[in-house]
Each structure stands twice: as structure tokens, then as C-alpha cells.
Design an enzyme around this catalytic site. Sequence first.
Site, PDB file in Angstrom:
ATOM      1  N   CYS A 123       0.817  -1.226   0.000  1.00  0.00           N
ATOM      2  CA  CYS A 123       0.000   0.000   0.000  1.00  0.00           C
ATOM      3  C   CYS A 123       0.847   1.270   0.000  1.00  0.00           C
ATOM      4  O   CYS A 123       0.347   2.358  -0.272  1.00  0.00           O
ATOM      5  CB  CYS A 123      -0.949  -0.010   1.184  1.00  0.00           C
ATOM      6  SG  CYS A 123      -1.934  -1.507   1.264  1.00  0.00           S
ATOM      7  N   HIS A 264      -3.220   6.924   2.814  1.00  0.00           N
ATOM      8  CA  HIS A 264      -3.672   5.599   2.397  1.00  0.00           C
ATOM      9  C   HIS A 264      -5.003   5.296   3.092  1.00  0.00           C
ATOM     10  O   HIS A 264      -5.196   5.623   4.248  1.00  0.00           O
ATOM     11  CB  HIS A 264      -2.631   4.539   2.760  1.00  0.00           C
ATOM     12  CG  HIS A 264      -3.114   3.168   2.462  1.00  0.00           C
ATOM     13  ND1 HIS A 264      -3.705   2.852   1.260  1.00  0.00           N
ATOM     14  CD2 HIS A 264      -3.151   2.027   3.203  1.00  0.00           C
ATOM     15  CE1 HIS A 264      -4.047   1.574   1.271  1.00  0.00           C
ATOM     16  NE2 HIS A 264      -3.739   1.060   2.438  1.00  0.00           N
ATOM     17  N   ASN A 294     -10.125  -0.221   0.526  1.00  0.00           N
ATOM     18  CA  ASN A 294      -8.656  -0.174   0.453  1.00  0.00           C
ATOM     19  C   ASN A 294      -8.221  -0.729  -0.907  1.00  0.00           C
ATOM     20  O   ASN A 294      -8.420  -1.907  -1.190  1.00  0.00           O
ATOM     21  CB  ASN A 294      -8.096  -1.014   1.611  1.00  0.00           C
ATOM     22  CG  ASN A 294      -6.573  -1.073   1.626  1.00  0.00           C
ATOM     23  OD1 ASN A 294      -5.908  -0.686   0.657  1.00  0.00           O
ATOM     24  ND2 ASN A 294      -6.021  -1.580   2.706  1.00  0.00           N
TER      25      ASN A 294
HETATM   26  N1  COA Z   1     -17.918  -8.397  10.463  1.00  0.00           N
HETATM   27  C1  COA Z   1     -18.267  -8.630  11.731  1.00  0.00           C
HETATM   28  N2  COA Z   1     -17.385  -8.972  12.679  1.00  0.00           N
HETATM   29  C2  COA Z   1     -16.103  -9.055  12.329  1.00  0.00           C
HETATM   30  C3  COA Z   1     -15.659  -8.810  11.022  1.00  0.00           C
HETATM   31  C4  COA Z   1     -16.634  -8.469  10.063  1.00  0.00           C
HETATM   32  N3  COA Z   1     -16.325  -8.221   8.799  1.00  0.00           N
HETATM   33  N4  COA Z   1     -14.323  -8.965  10.977  1.00  0.00           N
HETATM   34  C5  COA Z   1     -13.940  -9.293  12.215  1.00  0.00           C
HETATM   35  N5  COA Z   1     -15.001  -9.350  13.024  1.00  0.00           N
HETATM   36  C6  COA Z   1     -15.048  -9.689  14.446  1.00  0.00           C
HETATM   37  C7  COA Z   1     -13.815 -10.397  14.913  1.00  0.00           C
HETATM   38  O1  COA Z   1     -13.933 -11.772  14.639  1.00  0.00           O
HETATM   39  C8  COA Z   1     -13.838 -10.108  16.409  1.00  0.00           C
HETATM   40  O2  COA Z   1     -14.697 -10.991  17.033  1.00  0.00           O
HETATM   41  P1  COA Z   1     -14.287 -11.693  18.426  1.00  0.00           P
HETATM   42  O3  COA Z   1     -14.126 -10.529  19.379  1.00  0.00           O
HETATM   43  O4  COA Z   1     -15.436 -12.567  18.693  1.00  0.00           O
HETATM   44  O5  COA Z   1     -12.995 -12.388  18.144  1.00  0.00           O
HETATM   45  C9  COA Z   1     -14.462  -8.724  16.487  1.00  0.00           C
HETATM   46  O6  COA Z   1     -15.098  -8.481  15.203  1.00  0.00           O
HETATM   47  C10 COA Z   1     -13.461  -7.610  16.735  1.00  0.00           C
HETATM   48  O7  COA Z   1     -12.322  -7.888  15.957  1.00  0.00           O
HETATM   49  P2  COA Z   1     -11.067  -6.952  15.953  1.00  0.00           P
HETATM   50  O8  COA Z   1     -10.032  -7.577  15.093  1.00  0.00           O
HETATM   51  O9  COA Z   1     -10.690  -6.549  17.335  1.00  0.00           O
HETATM   52  O10 COA Z   1     -11.710  -5.678  15.252  1.00  0.00           O
HETATM   53  P3  COA Z   1     -11.008  -4.332  14.983  1.00  0.00           P
HETATM   54  O11 COA Z   1     -11.711  -3.242  15.679  1.00  0.00           O
HETATM   55  O12 COA Z   1      -9.514  -4.419  15.157  1.00  0.00           O
HETATM   56  O13 COA Z   1     -11.303  -4.145  13.420  1.00  0.00           O
HETATM   57  C11 COA Z   1     -10.112  -4.415  11.367  1.00  0.00           C
HETATM   58  C12 COA Z   1     -10.826  -5.116  12.514  1.00  0.00           C
HETATM   59  C13 COA Z   1      -9.580  -5.463  10.408  1.00  0.00           C
HETATM   60  C14 COA Z   1     -11.116  -3.519  10.657  1.00  0.00           C
HETATM   61  C15 COA Z   1      -8.965  -3.534  11.956  1.00  0.00           C
HETATM   62  O14 COA Z   1      -8.183  -4.327  12.837  1.00  0.00           O
HETATM   63  C16 COA Z   1      -8.088  -2.963  10.911  1.00  0.00           C
HETATM   64  O15 COA Z   1      -8.471  -2.090  10.168  1.00  0.00           O
HETATM   65  N6  COA Z   1      -6.827  -3.427  10.858  1.00  0.00           N
HETATM   66  C17 COA Z   1      -5.891  -2.932   9.882  1.00  0.00           C
HETATM   67  C18 COA Z   1      -6.165  -3.611   8.563  1.00  0.00           C
HETATM   68  C19 COA Z   1      -5.433  -2.948   7.447  1.00  0.00           C
HETATM   69  O16 COA Z   1      -5.204  -1.780   7.474  1.00  0.00           O
HETATM   70  N7  COA Z   1      -5.092  -3.743   6.434  1.00  0.00           N
HETATM   71  C20 COA Z   1      -4.495  -3.287   5.261  1.00  0.00           C
HETATM   72  C21 COA Z   1      -3.150  -2.727   5.486  1.00  0.00           C
HETATM   73  S1  COA Z   1      -2.617  -1.803   4.099  1.00  0.00           S
END
Ligand code: COA
Length: 337
Positions: A123, A264, A294
Site C-alpha cells: 500500500c 492511504h 482499500n
Molecule cells: N464483520 C463482523 N465482525 C467481524 C468482522 C466483520 N467483517 N471482521 C472481524 N469481526 C469480528 C472479529 O472476529 C472479532 O470478534 P471476536 O471478538 O469474537 O474475536 C471482532 O469483530 C473484533 O475484531 P477486531 O479484530 O478486534 O476488530 P477491529 O476493531 O480491530 O477491526 C479491522 C478489525 C480489520 C477492521 C482492523 O483491525 C483494521 O483495520 N486493521 C488494519 C487492517 C489494514 O489496514 N489492512 C491493510 C493494510 S494496508
Amino acid sequence: MTKLPPKLESPVPVGVIGAGYYLPERILTNKDLEQMVDTSDEWIVERTGIHERRIAPPEMSTSDMGVLAAKAALRNAGLTGNDIDMIICATVTPDMMFPSTACFIQRGIEARESFAFDITAACTGFIYALATAYAYLASGYVHNVLVVAAEKLSAFTDYEDRNTCVLFGDGAGAVVLSKINKPGHGIIDFILESDGRLANLLQVPAGGSRTPASTSSIGERMHYISMEGREVFKFAVTAMKRTTVRIAERNGIKAEDIRWLIPHQANKRIIDAAAEALGLDASRIHFNIHKYGNMSAASTAVGLAEVVLNNGLKDGDIVLMVAFGAGMTWGSVLIKW
Ligand code: COA
């Protein structure tokens, strides 16, 4: 990484002289994803800021999108493929392992007098590509550079994995860069950083020399994006704050001097954290995450093209671009219009 790459001293005036972008027509909404995995529109919007993303048709490759964005950028610059002497494509979703996607783009725009290669910095790819273009232009080795960032992430996204499939979309952005006759303007600084110790946080595990394609790699869904979401999030907030604040500070730029922050677009909460670290007003942040999700390297490229074409930039406007991605990589580019 604690040591910072040095600041550009007396930067040669190299600027953006044209911009363009392409987005596929098909829209995949959060409601559509509710039918595919256990998720909800409410969760996706609250946790990421994404409402919908674009998906390229099966017959369209990354370079096809790149060619459309490149042609738009060339038109905007008033140039043709013949005027370009170097093409860089930033992508992590190449048409093939080889040849480079940049060579396919070269063919598509009929840039017969150029050489072409890809950059892989995930990215952060567009930021790395702009810095590379700057170095070639500043050295005098080339005169007109086409930088394309194109991604077909839908081809590498596991639509059975709710942790990742809600995040990604397809698209392409492009700019033409040239030496400009405006001392003190154009690209005035950049910071490029990476930390390979974090390579496991975000990857497509199979399909390369470490794990070539096999029936077991396919069965284990190893050709799709795999991500430690929470760890990436923590890293991203720190890296985005670090690069945003440091490039501003070392150039004596204050929040109110910045016309546009083009970050980004991985997660709205990550962008908000970076902007807050700088004390930047939300009206100066370019968002497209709600519409496109993204798009990896293409997010910042499309963002810059949208600002150039739709928002208008005045002489002297300061544009700050910041990104992070797999590797992990991160960085920023400061441009004075
Ligand atoms: N819908 C519903 N629930 C979801 C889900 C979805 N699409 N994806 C994950 N969950 C659940 C998880 O399983 C977790 O459940 P649990 O508590 O029972 O285990 C819960 O939601 C919370 O998960 P968590 O990982 O703590 O959520 P978060 O607030 O960190 O958000 C992301 C998840 C992926 C959105 C966030 O971590 C993020 O943006 N990370 C960076 C990703 C990124 O930038 N990637 C590209 C890099 S260039």
C-alpha cells in the site's frame, strides 16, 4: 527503525504535470457482503468507514485498469505515450509473476521509447514510486515519467473470510511527472521506511518461490490475502503518525499550511489518528475509503488524481501524502504545487 532517511537538500523542481484514474463500474456494497459472510453494514462502517468498493470484471486485469488510468493522465498532461521515457507501476496484484505489469501498460499506451518496471511496496507503493521517479528525474536520466498504481485486489481476496473481504477493492491511478520551471515547488521531500521483521503480518503466503502453487496450497486458501488485523492496526497508527508528523516537522510545515492530506485508505480510524497527531482539520483530509475501500497502492494514486482533477490545486498549495502497507512499509511525500 529509529534513524530517519535524510531530508532532501535543495530539491530539484520535479512536479506532477498530469493525473488520471480509473475505477471499475461494478459496486460491491456492505449489504452485498452481508449475503456472503457473517457481517453487517453497521459493523463495517463503524470499524472501517467503508460503505462500498469497486470490483473489476473477470476479464479485466490490473494492467488493463492501469492503462485506462495512464491514458487519462497522459490526456490531462497533454502528452502521448511517445513522450514518456520511464514507466513505473506500483502493484501487489500483478497480471502475472512476470513480465512486469508496467511492461503491459507500456504496450497498452504505446510508449515505445520508454523502459518500464514494477515496484512492490504494497500500500506504500505509490509513495515509493513517486520517490523513485523523483530520483530518476532529478538525476537528468529521464524527462517524463509515468507512475501508475493499479490493483485488482478482488483477485486475491478470500470472499469466505470476513476479516479481510470487507476491506479491499479494485482501481487504478496515474500521474505524469516532469522537471518543472518553478524552484522550490514540486516534490520537496519524502520519507521511505520499512521493517521486514513484520513481514508475517500481511501477506499472500503462496504462489511465490517459498510456497509454489500446489493442490494443497489451493486447498488451504494460501493464495489469498492473510492478515493479522489487530497487529496491523496497531502498527499502522504508530507508523502513520510517525511519518506524518516527522515530514511536516522537518520541513517546518504546520497543520494549517497543509491544503490536502492524502492518506492511504485502509481504515478511517487510522487516518483520523494520523490527522489528529498533526492537529489537522477534517476538511483538509481527502477521503475515498467510503466509496472504494482499500485499493492498496492505488488508494493514494486515485486520491491524488481526484484532488488534482476534482478539487483544484492552486499555486503554492501543500499536499502531504502518507501510506503504510505490507512489508511492513511506510512513508510520505510532500509536494508544493
Ligand atoms: N464483520 C463482523 N465482525 C467481524 C468482522 C466483520 N467483517 N471482521 C472481524 N469481526 C469480528 C472479529 O472476529 C472479532 O470478534 P471476536 O471478538 O469474537 O474475536 C471482532 O469483530 C473484533 O475484531 P477486531 O479484530 O478486534 O476488530 P477491529 O476493531 O480491530 O477491526 C479491522 C478489525 C480489520 C477492521 C482492523 O483491525 C483494521 O483495520 N486493521 C488494519 C487492517 C489494514 O489496514 N489492512 C491493510 C493494510 S494496508
